[in-house]
Motif scaffolding. Structure first.
Motif, short mmCIF file in Angstrom:
data_model
loop_
_atom_site.label_atom_id
_atom_site.label_comp_id
_atom_site.label_asym_id
_atom_site.label_seq_id
_atom_site.Cartn_x
_atom_site.Cartn_y
_atom_site.Cartn_z
N ASP A 1 0.83 -1.21 0.00
CA ASP A 1 0.00 0.00 0.00
C ASP A 1 0.87 1.26 0.00
OD1 ASP A 1 -2.38 1.41 -0.06
OD2 ASP A 1 -2.67 1.38 2.11
N GLU A 2 1.89 1.26 -0.86
CA GLU A 2 2.88 2.32 -0.82
C GLU A 2 2.36 3.69 -1.23
OE1 GLU A 2 6.77 1.29 -2.43
OE2 GLU A 2 6.41 -0.81 -1.93
N VAL A 3 1.38 3.73 -2.13
CA VAL A 3 0.85 5.03 -2.55
C VAL A 3 0.25 5.77 -1.36
CG1 VAL A 3 -0.94 6.17 -3.92
CG2 VAL A 3 0.45 4.36 -4.95
N ASN A 4 -0.59 5.09 -0.60
CA ASN A 4 -1.19 5.72 0.58
C ASN A 4 -0.17 5.98 1.68
OD1 ASN A 4 -3.94 6.00 -0.22
ND2 ASN A 4 -4.22 3.80 0.06
N ASN A 5 0.78 5.07 1.84
CA ASN A 5 1.81 5.26 2.87
C ASN A 5 2.65 6.50 2.59
OD1 ASN A 5 0.99 2.97 4.22
ND2 ASN A 5 2.60 1.66 3.39
N ILE A 6 3.01 6.71 1.33
CA ILE A 6 3.81 7.88 0.97
C ILE A 6 3.04 9.16 1.25
CG2 ILE A 6 4.84 9.15 -0.97
CD1 ILE A 6 5.61 6.38 -2.15
#
Length: 275
Positions: free
Chosen positions: A202-207
């Motif tokens: 879920d890297e998009v939201n984490n960033i």
């Protein structure tokens, strides 16, 4: 020990102050944290990979290393008395050590490894679950969104076709399933694996959450150094920061001259908080 890409430039961007408070949001091998400490700063280091935390912890009174997701950086910093802070560094993506040593299928070259791709072992969905259960439209969406992959549709269809013949469990299985589209192109393979990794974690939201939290933590005049490795990450950085009260320090990103393939795309952007 591998030297992080753009290490000198990223640390210079922070303008480390003696006894200043800094957060290394992506500890990895600890290269950034060590350089900040050399400059006299105190560091709160965060890593989501429990193996990295166990393996690379080092004794220094100016370092506090904790296990956590940088998406929760604001909460973690306040819990550990690192608010307000003078500078924060993000080295997005995954480390060379994770690619080479984790055995989690991050690289298309690690043919025998399981398609796992979880940075944190607390996550329940693995990359193999995605390629064996997502629909064509879902696979297309993650390939297009996470890597702007022009061949997203035929790749998605190829994965569906491949899993009908044989369940896709390993790196080799996936490479074979999409070979009719990639024709061995390392560029396309790299984007496929990037897309799956970003979906699993879920890297998009984490960033997005991590950058917004970091801005809240910075004192006026505090610096933010961000290293990205692909267009998706860099676009997220620009879009998120552009809506905040931040000054762009380097009008154009600093580009890596590293010889390592995946580091050639590295870009550094530095920002300063106004108020």
């Amino acid at each position: 020990m591998h030297t992080p890409v753009l290490l000198k430039e990223a640390i210079e961007g922070l303008q480390v102050l003696p006894e200043g408070k800094y957060i290394d949001a992506t500890f990895g091998h600890g290269g950034h944290a060590r350089e900040i400490i050399k400059g006299g700063g105190m560091v709160l280091a965060i890593d989501w990979d429990s193996e990295s935390v166990k393996k690379y912890e080092f004794e220094d009174k100016k370092l506090k290393l904790i296990l956590g997701n940088y998406a929760d950086i604001e909460t973690l910093a306040k819990e550990n008395n690192f608010f307000p802070c003078d500078g924060i560094i993000f080295d997005l993506g995954i480390s060379m050590g994770q690619i080479k040593e984790s055995k989690r299928g991050f690289s298309f070259k690690a043919l025998t490894e399981e398609l796992d791709m979880r940075i944190s072992n607390k996550l329940t969905i693995k990359a193999k679950d995605i390629v064996n259960s997502y629909s064509v439209s879902e696979l297309y969406e993650i390939l297009a969104r996470n890597a702007q992959e022009l061949s997203a549709k035929p790749l998605a269809e190829s994965i569906i076709k491949g899993r009908r013949l044989k369940k896709i469990m390993t790196v080799k299985d996936l490479n074979i399933a999409i070979e009719s589209v990639t024709h061995g192109s390392e560029a396309i393979l790299r984007r496929v694996y990037q897309s799956l990794r970003m979906e699993v974690n879920d890297e998009v939201n984490n960033i997005k959450h991590g950058l917004l939290g970091a801005i809240e933590l910075l004192r006026p005049g505090g610096r933010l150094s961000i290293i990205s490795f692909n267009e998706t990450e860099d676009r997220l950085v620009k879009q998120t920061i552009s809506k905040q009260l931040m000054v762009v320090i380097n009008k154009k990103p600093i580009i890596s001259s590293s010889g390592f393939t995946f580091e050639k795309t590295a870009k550094l952007r530095v920002f300063e908080k106004l108020i």
